[in-house]
Design an enzyme around this catalytic site. Structure first.
Site, PDB file in Angstrom:
ATOM      1  N   HIS A 100      31.746  31.353  47.193  1.00 53.57           N
ATOM      2  CA  HIS A 100      30.866  32.442  46.790  1.00 53.57           C
ATOM      3  C   HIS A 100      30.961  33.558  47.834  1.00 53.57           C
ATOM      4  O   HIS A 100      31.122  33.293  49.031  1.00 53.57           O
ATOM      5  CB  HIS A 100      29.424  31.934  46.703  1.00 53.57           C
ATOM      6  N   SER A 127      27.271  38.078  41.479  1.00 56.68           N
ATOM      7  CA  SER A 127      26.225  37.075  41.609  1.00 56.68           C
ATOM      8  C   SER A 127      24.975  37.505  40.821  1.00 56.68           C
ATOM      9  O   SER A 127      25.039  37.694  39.616  1.00 56.68           O
ATOM     10  CB  SER A 127      25.937  36.823  43.092  1.00 56.68           C
ATOM     11  N   ASP A 158      31.549  27.009  44.918  1.00 53.77           N
ATOM     12  CA  ASP A 158      30.412  27.855  44.575  1.00 53.77           C
ATOM     13  C   ASP A 158      29.519  27.113  43.580  1.00 53.77           C
ATOM     14  O   ASP A 158      29.998  26.676  42.533  1.00 53.77           O
ATOM     15  CB  ASP A 158      30.922  29.157  43.950  1.00 53.77           C
TER      16      ASP A 158
END
Length: 344
Positions: free
Chosen positions: A308, A184, A278
């Protein structure tokens, strides 16, 4: 019907309805922990909320869900330390696989939107990768926003790269075999490290693994609209993170954030992992495309029924096990081990 009409019709729908069954179990466990929506929190409150990692631990205690880590992962030894940052020292955790070195090394950066999370929240990924890639993994923390806005985290990431290059041998590693990896916001730091190393004449990573990276300033992408109400990450949360990390709106045009606008040539072989559920999926897809256009060797895999944060959930989520295998085989190939196409 136009794309805009289609996306408008998706608003309000639950994108997790098509999640894999084991992924849904994690989301249900997280819901039972009753986290307050991050976008409704102060920063201090956000840092205290239950996390997906807490949901995985909760699930592992329940009958029918208990999962045991592979023996190789259980054998990984870890130790906490501090490493130089750009403005003082930062916490880090070193993971060592069983056996004798020198080992390859992987510098890893955790996620959390540059605002929340720490080495404990993101312990699972570096521990598993150390075992599967047979490498020393250094998980490096960094200064977080809003106390330290852009580019503080990136400057700390650059300092961590210089440190690992200089310290590889003393860590029991092979200085000629170092890679970078992140999840991320951490994946954003990872690719920026590779760009910085190229532009600064530093030793370049042999490989980069980018797990659902933050890679653009496009908040109206297909995946942002499809997953505007997703869990555990949604559009409002991403906007909350971004507003906490930038100094002003001009920062959104910085290639540190809008990586797809950066010069991506002469970067190392790359794997990109994305999740179907996501907001950042389109970022990863676009980044993989731009890297290929720049002549970089790229492998991209999307896990459609995953959300995610799924990557570190290997004890309870099959997609995470598959994704970790994909990434670790690519890393081993880069380090001169089993080629990806010949691996069992």
């Amino acid at each position: 019907m136009t794309l805009a009409d289609t996306l408008k019709g998706m608003i309000g729908l639950d994108p997790t309805a098509h999640a894999d069954a084991d992924m849904k179990a994690v989301l249900a466990a997280l819901k039972e922990l009753n986290p307050k929506p991050i976008e409704e929190c102060s920063v201090a409150e956000a840092r205290e909320q239950p996390t997906p990692a807490d949901a995985v631990r909760k699930l592992m205690t329940q009958a029918g869900h208990a999962a045991r880590l592979p023996l190789e992962v259980e054998a990984v030894q870890s130790e906490d330390t501090v490493i130089p940052g750009a403005a003082g020292s930062n916490p880090a955790r070193i993971y060592r696989p069983a056996g004798d070195g020198p080992f390859p090394l992987i510098l890893y950066f955790h996620g959390g939107g540059w605002v929340i999370a720490d080495l404990d929240v993101y312990d699972a990924t570096p521990r598993s990768i150390a075992a599967q890639s047979n490498a020393i993994v250094v998980s490096a923390h960094y200064r977080q926003a809003p106390e330290h806005k852009l580019p503080a985290a990136h400057e700390d990431a650059f300092a961590a790269w210089r440190w690992i290059v200089e310290s590889a041998a003393s860590l029991g590693g092979d200085p000629s075999r170092i890679a970078v990896m992140g999840e991320s916001a951490g994946a954003n730091l990872a690719i920026n490290v590779a760009i910085h190393a190229r532009d600064s004449g530093l030793r370049a990573p042999l490989h980069q693994a980018l797990i659902y990276p933050v890679a653009s300033n496009n908040i109206v992408s297909i995946s942002y609209e499809e997953n505007r109400s997703a869990k555990p990450l949604n559009k409002k949360m991403m906007l909350w993170f971004v507003q906490n990390v930038i100094n002003d709106e001009g920062d959104l045009k910085s290639p540190l954030i809008d990586v797809v606008s950066a010069d991506l040539s002469n970067l190392p072989p790359t794997v990109v992992v994305t999740a179907g559920i996501d907001p950042l999926r389109s970022d990863g897809e676009k980044l993989a495309e731009k890297l290929r256009d720049a002549g970089v060797a790229v492998e991209h895999r999307n896990y459609q029924g995953a959300t995610h944060e799924f990557f570190g959930m290997a004890p309870v989520v099959q997609a995470a096990r598959d994704a970790q295998t994909f990434v670790s085989l690519a890393q081993r190939q880069a380090f001169g081990g089993v080629p990806l196409e010949e691996a069992p």
